[in-house]
Design a protein around this motif. Structure first.
Motif, short mmCIF file in Angstrom:
data_model
loop_
_atom_site.label_atom_id
_atom_site.label_comp_id
_atom_site.label_asym_id
_atom_site.label_seq_id
_atom_site.Cartn_x
_atom_site.Cartn_y
_atom_site.Cartn_z
N LEU A 33 -6.34 -46.49 -7.19
CA LEU A 33 -5.74 -45.70 -6.11
C LEU A 33 -6.53 -44.41 -5.93
O LEU A 33 -6.94 -44.05 -4.83
CB LEU A 33 -4.29 -45.39 -6.49
N MET A 91 -3.61 -47.09 -11.06
CA MET A 91 -3.65 -45.67 -10.73
C MET A 91 -5.09 -45.22 -10.46
O MET A 91 -5.35 -44.47 -9.54
CB MET A 91 -3.07 -44.84 -11.87
N PHE A 114 -2.16 -39.63 -18.03
CA PHE A 114 -0.97 -39.26 -18.79
C PHE A 114 -0.17 -40.51 -19.16
O PHE A 114 0.15 -40.75 -20.32
CB PHE A 114 -0.12 -38.31 -17.94
N LEU A 115 0.09 -41.35 -18.13
CA LEU A 115 0.82 -42.60 -18.37
C LEU A 115 0.05 -43.50 -19.33
O LEU A 115 0.63 -44.04 -20.28
CB LEU A 115 0.99 -43.36 -17.05
N VAL A 160 -0.41 -45.60 -26.80
CA VAL A 160 0.13 -45.41 -28.15
C VAL A 160 1.19 -46.48 -28.42
O VAL A 160 1.18 -47.14 -29.47
CB VAL A 160 0.72 -43.99 -28.31
N ALA A 191 -4.95 -37.63 -13.07
CA ALA A 191 -4.24 -36.96 -14.15
C ALA A 191 -2.95 -37.69 -14.50
O ALA A 191 -2.65 -37.93 -15.68
CB ALA A 191 -3.94 -35.51 -13.76
N ALA A 192 -2.19 -38.09 -13.48
CA ALA A 192 -0.94 -38.81 -13.72
C ALA A 192 -1.23 -40.15 -14.39
O ALA A 192 -0.52 -40.56 -15.31
CB ALA A 192 -0.19 -39.00 -12.41
N VAL A 202 -1.39 -50.94 -15.34
CA VAL A 202 -0.85 -49.66 -14.85
C VAL A 202 -1.97 -48.63 -14.74
O VAL A 202 -2.15 -47.98 -13.71
CB VAL A 202 0.26 -49.14 -15.80
N ILE A 220 -0.03 -42.33 -23.11
CA ILE A 220 1.26 -42.51 -23.79
C ILE A 220 1.56 -43.99 -23.99
O ILE A 220 1.94 -44.42 -25.08
CB ILE A 220 2.38 -41.81 -23.01
N LEU A 221 1.35 -44.78 -22.92
CA LEU A 221 1.61 -46.22 -23.04
C LEU A 221 0.68 -46.85 -24.07
O LEU A 221 1.07 -47.78 -24.78
CB LEU A 221 1.41 -46.89 -21.70
N GLN A 276 -9.56 -33.25 -4.41
CA GLN A 276 -8.67 -32.69 -5.42
C GLN A 276 -7.39 -33.53 -5.52
O GLN A 276 -6.83 -33.70 -6.59
CB GLN A 276 -8.32 -31.26 -5.02
N VAL A 324 -0.37 -52.53 -19.77
CA VAL A 324 -0.78 -51.12 -19.90
C VAL A 324 -2.07 -50.90 -19.12
O VAL A 324 -2.21 -49.93 -18.36
CB VAL A 324 -0.96 -50.74 -21.38
N ILE A 340 -5.22 -35.46 -8.94
CA ILE A 340 -3.83 -35.46 -9.41
C ILE A 340 -3.41 -36.88 -9.80
O ILE A 340 -2.74 -37.08 -10.81
CB ILE A 340 -2.91 -34.92 -8.30
#
Lengths: 389, 383
Positions: free
Chosen positions: A39, A36, A260-261, A267, A256-257, A32, A264-265, A249, A29, A253
């Motif tokens: 990056l 991101m 989000f991942l 949890v 944000a992605a 990942v 959730i992961l 900007q 987790v 993005i």
């Protein structure tokens, strides 16, 4: 009195398989998440260092990128005469009119192409963009069909290596030198003589952007107000740093992605950690009873299991960030810059701050997962716990 | 089968653990669904759909280079081309450059546009007519209009960046599209843009409908040969190919998503295997008793794998339910993504394959050791 830390560590070692699998989950987790973020950080870094604090970019009013901007030669002449620009030894102002073109070139080993920025510059450009340094070969000669390519473009694209020939609009341009630009966006470009390129691409009389290098930081506002005041010019003049910070900007993005991942992961992984900790607590209920019987408080039991969960989480975090660091840090990649519709290359960046955040993130997941099991352990009744097999 | 009740009972024996496992598996599978739906969005239209009838001609060098308007007449003459329209990306800024205000705005020839998307785009006949007749008219997809709160008759003002003009489009119609991705578009008249720019005769791309997908290669070749050696050489591709090219410009997005997907897959495996290992370990005595009263090793294995499978399938159902609610019903999408993240049978199939595969593996490992367990040894062990 607190239970020695050693006891917790031993506890983790008893259920090796379960502990390892939880750590692996948390580590992945974190991997990942941090990939991101690395990056996004890499892309943002490229844009961040790309602008020069002393440079003013002049574009057509209303255009959002160099690609869709346009200035006439007359406007360029007016801009060279405005006050505020730095001057070279000969007294020439550090103003460069540039034409920005996009070409589609095949990548090496592929028959699919990507877009590269081809920038036609005047000799003043090297004073305005001091980050550009020719490292191999020589710079192009004005009036010749010659180009210099950034080292990373030369490596990635066909026809862009030193000594190779690039055919542009049926004209042959020879790559005579390679340059480096300190990881800035110029590292994704090819440069050539502005007149030769405008000639080849039928853009005579037009510039895309005019760069003015201010004599000192205070001269920037002088230049900007000079452009605004001139009735003949309907142009916008922005700081080069602002131009690039707008482009970050895009990394927003990715962040944000990634978030989000990650959330959730997290949890999912948190529930996994909770599972492991519940198993640890229930298999050791006799031990807990004993500890309570010999006088350890409920609080120290809670603390002990929370510490165990925290260690579990932190270990996952450390493994995760190490995976990202060794697999991704410094790896070169490229994406499209939506502003210029062309390739921007950058490298993944695992920063120390990112490492701290990642480990903290995993520790929090572990702690949250351990909260309920630890409470359960602390609540255990001595007699009941001791009676259990 | 009577044994199913046994399987369910075993799974519910440690309710907390089963619950935690199902939730964590469901969340991971939900991520798999999400990733698959993002890839689906990037892949564009499905290869068997009406997109096969459409070709797109663009400038060979880059999408930013325009094509001359004279090609419109030329492409019309190409055999097998039924209809062709200029299709230009206007870009520009609506209100501000935040992501909520980013949507596709294209200029097209209205009449031909409707021929191109016949059967895919639905719009009331009077609205269609109003759009065709008003040079400043425009139409928007239903989901875009809802998001922006537009009503018919509203003026939508967009400041150009590629084109140095500001367009004031009057909304004349709201359409629904079979492919939800298309409902995020605003379309206005090509002639209006030409008028504003002073009739420059410039077009972004040409979109055309051909009579049969089999002719796509031939049509593409005819057009590209026709423009060869001119100032604006074209590259003509099918709509699917065009979208694929567009995505590949972003770099190795698919590679990144697949790598993330792999990580998530391993996480799921770890979570599921961990739970099953725990569940079987605490039941060692019980398994020995079952064997003693005549359960065959095969049956024991089946029971354990069945339990694992039940947990996996329940998680899958939960994951798909979450995805369906969030993406298909609420139309949630990540910022910057221009396509909806809807679940399709394909994305569900991917998640199902992973769920079932991993349940089997994580059930088999402890299951086999339980099946092999010696009765005496098992009975002697205190869990």
């Amino acid at each position: 009195m607190a239970i020695p830390f050693k006891v917790n560590l031993r506890g983790l070692l008893v259920r090796k398989v379960s502990t390892i699998s939880t750590i692996v989950c948390l580590a992945l987790v974190v991997a990942v998440f941090s990939t991101m973020m690395a990056l996004a950080a890499g892309l943002a870094h490229t844009f961040k260092i790309s602008g020069d604090a002393l440079n003013v970019m002049v574009m057509r009013d209303g255009s959002t990128s160099e690609i869709n901007s346009g200035l006439t030669t007359e406007q360029y002449e007016i801009l060279t005469s405005l006050p505020g620009a730095a001057r070279d030894a000969a007294g020439k102002p550090n103003v460069t009119g540039e034409v920005v073109l996009v070409i589609n070139q095949n990548k090496r080993g592929h028959d699919k192409g990507a877009n590269i920025i081809l920038r036609g510059v005047t000799p003043q450009a090297f004073a305005v963009h001091p980050e550009i340094k020719v490292v191999e070969g020589r710079t192009f000669t004005p009036g010749q069909s010659e180009l210099i390519a950034s080292r990373s473009i030369a490596k990635k694209f066909q026809g862009c290596g030193l000594g190779e020939v690039l055919t542009l609009k049926k004209r042959q341009f020879k790559v005579v030198g390679l340059f480096e630009a300190g990881g800035t966006s110029k590292d994704s470009e090819i440069l050539g003589d502005v007149d030769e390129l405008r000639d080849a691409f039928d853009r005579k009389g037009y510039f895309s952007t005019v760069f003015i290098r201010a004599a000192d930081p205070s001269a920037i506002s002088v230049i900007q107000s000079g452009i605004k005041a001139d009735q003949r010019l309907n142009l916008k003049a922005i700081r080069e740093t602002d131009y690039f910070s707008e482009q970050t900007q895009q990394s927003g993005i990715i962040i944000a992605a990634g978030m989000f991942l990650a959330i959730i992961l997290a949890v999912g992984a948190g529930f996994g950690a909770a599972n492991t900790m519940y198993a640890a607590v229930s298999s050791r209920s006799k031990e807990i009873g004993t500890l309570r019987a010999i006088g350890f408080s409920r609080f120290s039991i809670l603390l002990a299991y929370m510490t165990e969960a925290l260690v579990l989480g932190a270990m996952g975090g450390v493994v995760g960030i190490l995976i990202t660091y060794f697999a991704m840090n410094g790896v070169n990649t490229g994406t499209i810059n939506w502003q210029s519709f062309s390739e921007v290359s950058f490298a993944f960046r695992v920063t120390p701050i990112l490492a701290v955040i990642a480990i903290a993130f995993a520790s929090v997941i572990g702690a949250l997962g351990g909260l309920l099991p630890a409470t359960l352990a602390a609540r255990a009744r001595i007699t009941q716990a001791l009676r259990q097999i | 089968m009577k044994l199913w009740r046994f399987v369910i009972k075993s799974a519910l024996r440690n309710k907390r653990r089963t619950f935690l496992t199902i939730v964590s598996l469901a969340i991971s599978l939900f991520i798999v669904n999400t990733l698959a739906s993002v890839i689906r969005g990037f892949d564009g239209s499905d290869p068997t759909g009406p997109a096969r009838f459409r070709l797109i001609s663009r400038h060979k060098v880059s999408l930013t280079n325009p094509l001359p308007e004279s090609y419109w007449e030329k492409i019309k003459q190409v055999p097998h081309v039924e209809a062709v329209t200029p299709w230009s990306w206007f870009g520009g800024v609506y209100k501000d450059s935040s992501w909520e205000n980013q949507f596709a705005r294209f200029s097209v020839d209205p009449e031909i546009y409707f021929k191109l998307v016949e059967g895919e785009v639905t719009i009331p006949e009077d609205q269609k007519k109003a759009f065709i007749e008003d040079r400043r008219g425009g139409i928007a997809g239903k989901s875009l209009a809802a998001k922006q709160g537009w009503k018919i008759g509203d003026t939508i003002s967009i400041k150009g960046d590629i084109y140095p003009v500001t367009i004031d489009v009057v909304l004349r119609g709201i359409f629904t599209a079979k492919k939800v991705d298309d409902e995020n578009n605003l379309l206005f008249q090509h002639m209006y843009l030409e008028e504003l720019t002073g009739r420059k005769g410039i077009v972004g791309t040409y979109w055309m409908r051909i009579d049969s997908p089999e002719n796509s290669a031939a049509v593409a070749k005819t057009i590209d040969t026709m423009t060869e050696n001119s100032d604006a050489e074209t590259l003509t591709e099918t709509e699917n190919q065009f979208l694929a090219d567009f995505v590949s410009m972003m770099g190795n997005v698919k590679g990144l998503i697949s790598a993330i997907g792999l990580c998530v897959g391993v996480v799921i495996l770890m979570l599921a295997a961990n739970t099953m290992a725990m569940a079987v370990r605490e039941r060692t005595t019980e398994v020995a008793v079952m064997k003693a009263i005549g359960f065959t090793p095969g049956k024991i294995l089946g029971l354990i794998v069945g339990e694992s499978l039940a947990i996996g399938l329940l998680s899958l159902a939960l994951a798909c339910g979450m995805g369906f609610l969030l993406y298909n019903v609420m139309d949630f999408r990540l910022p910057g993504l221009w396509t909806p993240m809807v679940l399709t049978p394909m994305t569900v199939l991917i998640a199902a394959t992973i769920a079932i595969g991993i349940s089997l593996v994580s059930g088999l490992i402890p299951g086999i050791s339980a099946a092999r367990l010696g009765v005496v040894e098992g009975l002697r062990k205190v869990a």
